[in-house]
Design an enzyme around this catalytic site. Sequence first.
Site, short mmCIF file in Angstrom:
data_model
loop_
_atom_site.label_atom_id
_atom_site.label_comp_id
_atom_site.label_asym_id
_atom_site.label_seq_id
_atom_site.Cartn_x
_atom_site.Cartn_y
_atom_site.Cartn_z
N THR A 120 6.24 -0.28 10.06
CA THR A 120 5.50 0.91 10.46
C THR A 120 6.02 2.12 9.71
OG1 THR A 120 5.17 -0.01 12.67
CG2 THR A 120 4.80 2.35 12.42
N TRP A 147 4.93 2.00 6.11
CA TRP A 147 3.51 2.33 5.95
C TRP A 147 3.33 3.83 5.76
CZ3 TRP A 147 0.10 5.55 8.46
CH2 TRP A 147 -1.25 5.37 8.17
N HIS A 148 4.15 4.60 6.46
CA HIS A 148 4.00 6.05 6.42
C HIS A 148 4.39 6.66 5.10
CE1 HIS A 148 3.38 5.74 10.76
NE2 HIS A 148 2.91 6.98 10.72
N GLY A 149 5.24 6.00 4.36
CA GLY A 149 5.61 6.59 3.08
C GLY A 149 6.57 5.72 2.31
N PHE A 194 -1.23 9.36 2.54
CA PHE A 194 -1.37 7.98 2.98
C PHE A 194 -2.74 7.44 2.59
CE2 PHE A 194 2.51 8.66 4.80
CZ PHE A 194 2.51 9.71 5.67
#
Lengths: 478, 467
Positions: free
Chosen positions: A321, A324-326, A478
């Site tokens: 998770t 995924w954000h960066g 994103f």
Amino acid sequence: MVFSSLIFICGFFPVFFLMYFLLRSRRAKNILLFVFSVIFYAWGEVSYMWLLLFSIFINWLNAVFIDRAKSNNRPVSAKIILISGIVFNLLVIGIYKYADFFTDMLNQLFSLSLAHPNLPLPVGISFFTFQIMSYVIDVYRGDVKVQKNIFIVAVYLAAFPQLIAGPVVRYSTVEDELLTRTESLSEVKAGLSRFIIGLSKKVLIANTVAAVADVIFGSSDNPSQYGFFGVWIAVISYTLQIYYDFSGYSDMAIGMGKMMGFHYLENFDHPYSAVNLTDFWRRWHISLSSFFRDYVYIPMGGNRVSKQRWILNMLTVWTLTGLWHGAGINFVLWGFYYGVLLILEKFFWGGFIKNVPVLRKVYTLFAVMIGWVIFRIEDIRDISSIFAAMFGHYGFWGENLSAALIRSEAGVFFVVSVVAGIFFAGEAPKRIADWFRAKSTDLPFFSIIADTGSVCLLILCILELETGSYNPFIYFRF
Amino acid sequence: MKNKHVSAKEKIYIIIVFSILFGLAVSAPVIRILENSGIIQPVDIGNAAEPARDYSGSFAAPLLTRFEYFRVTAENIYLNYLPFYSDTVFLYSEIKLSLNEPVIDFLRSVNSAQQDEHIPDTDESELTDEVYISSIPEKTVLDSDIASVTSKYLSQNNTHRFYSVQVTFDDGSTAEFLDTALAHDINTLEIKMKSQLEEINRIIRATPENVNFYFYMASRFQDTELFELCVPDEASTRELRESFLDSLDSRAKVSYFHIDSIHDRMKKMFLSDHHWNGYGAYTGYRDIIEWMREDSPEIAGIYDIGEPFNFEKSRFYGSYARQSKYTKCWDDFIVYDYDLPRHYSSPSYDFDEYVEWMDAGSYHSPSDNLYGMFYPKIYRVDYSGNETGRNLLILGDSFTQGFAQLIASGFDTTIIYYYGNYYGLDYKKVIEDNSITDVLFFQFSDRIMFDTYNDDRLNEIKTDDIE
């Protein structure tokens, strides 16, 4: 193009919806939606339009082949096709988003000198890749029927309200509406209202507090110049910024969807009113957390495994998770931080804080804000000095704090934005809105006030957009 | 669309909101069309869309290029032609500034308590010409010593932070001017500087051996150490300028416009604009011609400063006032009438006609760029009577607009290229075709040192590859 821009508010939005409501047939409306969505996406970087169209084609084909394999009673083939589809999607996102990050990791771990590919990041790649993966997986699982019309799949994925910043819409949510939705004036009104609320959240609150957060966090290598008060102002500002920025964008997406007859699911549910971190993640970016729950956590066994395996599952899911954000180590750390806290909450203090109303909210908010500091700081070496400032190591009011606040125009507007931001982040506004709605049926005067307020907010947002040049959108990367 | 059970209130709400949005959607392109037809002359806002990306050589290049053209056109329309844009922006900004003031004043008082008060040195100006100073009507010469200087932050955009500087003189009178600090961090500035140096040195090395190359930088106040005295929260860019000038190819002769004191800043530059004023343009002209005459004494001599003319019915809100939306500081617009010999310019320019035209009007809007109105771009000036044998090529910008005929008076022919029309400039061919003997590279410091607006215009000047 972003929703909170003059070209979108004054050009794209009214032109699109005028044409949309003038058209009669569903097919024509879908064609218009697709064409405008492609224009919307191409506006930011036209060459990446090919990536989006290619992704639509490959995934549509993938789902068709999976369905065919299942119909012909070839489950192994279906699984292989699914895996190839997932690999394709992860490769796309891996190459465009994470290539530089992985190159850095390899260079540091193995003392190599690999060159960075330096590929520009296609806007919204994390969102639309996850969205289309959810469709393919749902087809494989039999949760949705395969859509053999590639155009409908294209409309599903590329619809501009949710294309570049979510919510991550499941195909099952809009399956029927893609083909048979109806629009109504009451839903147009409700959608328009929702859109304006979202726009106000972004332009009036998020952008205002962002100016302060960016100035102070911009010198995160030297937080001593701002002191305890300055750093906490920045942390509170960023806490509000990220919520209002992202939930504002979700509101705009949901509002526009409603105007067209789509009913996207809610993406935020007053997360800062959460009673513990588990509750927080049921309220924050719901579409993403449910994606990871349904497509990663549960297939890994969820909590129906041994304790050790469950801990591993949690840490894996939360690290992913974060990733995924960066493409940065701070995001990985942020995800891991939540994994650890959620585990500790489950096994240690969750039961205790449940019974202490004030403490549980303070604990949750504090933990979330600490998490946002990790999320915001790009160089993790600065984290310790920021935390030191947060706990008073550098004094109360730093020598450069006043100058920084002046520079970020932290005047009355900033104070009002912070106060409004804190107030509206709680559940009190929801209760007030429910009360209003109840009163409106008896006394229409209340609904007139609400509608007038909405129009005033729209005008204020347009004034802000015309005047301002500061319009960052956090989730744009994103 | 279904509309059963929809109340009148809901319908009215939808109509109002869509009327606002659709009104804006339609009016902007209509204003643009009316402007193109010459029917109206809207205020030039000057906002710029993100430039068109270059897709030549890529797949479906014609389609992508056409789309980019459409995008830039549409963005320019909605950034520059929304109705009442200028008035709305300035009014809203003033309201915001006023509302923000109590908190900002409190922060300023806290900040001042943490800083020392700085009293700068008094002026030792070399020039003793009597100078009319705009916006300080009781003074005709800045001769009073400065008692104190304070500054207040106004606003910022992507490239600059804007400050108002208040000067208190010994006799108790006050003056105010606006100025800026660059918003980029030092690392970004150094990277940009390196790139600019590569381009400029390429041009210098492409200059034929028999042609003199002069590099003259139009300074910013931030390029001086005085800036830190006036705006203690910001750092001067003086060291960067020194480093930049030292890194220019040794073939170039290098100098810059001097701002040696706060009095200089107020005498030679507009109080609310980044340009030099009429007096500053004259001092720059003298500087440059004296400098060039050291190598080429045949360059025509220096003319005395002309007669000042003040457009009393107008106010000049310069670029700093416009960009910061701070309208409490403005300039009188004063021009100087020089007794220059007969000359021809392209496009033709008659000083008296321009004075008459502008004096007939009364310009008070922050969007009225009086500097750009009075000093249009002149591309060629011929003083055939000079017979100096010297021809000048200027690679300039809007600063050149302020003194084109004056600087050209030293030469027979002067050709001027402004940074906006460098595209396709074949440097060596221009030199050869016009028998250029001297090249003056003259631009404003933040643009030439750092390409602050990411124009990348130097790239458009074509030279042969020189190693």
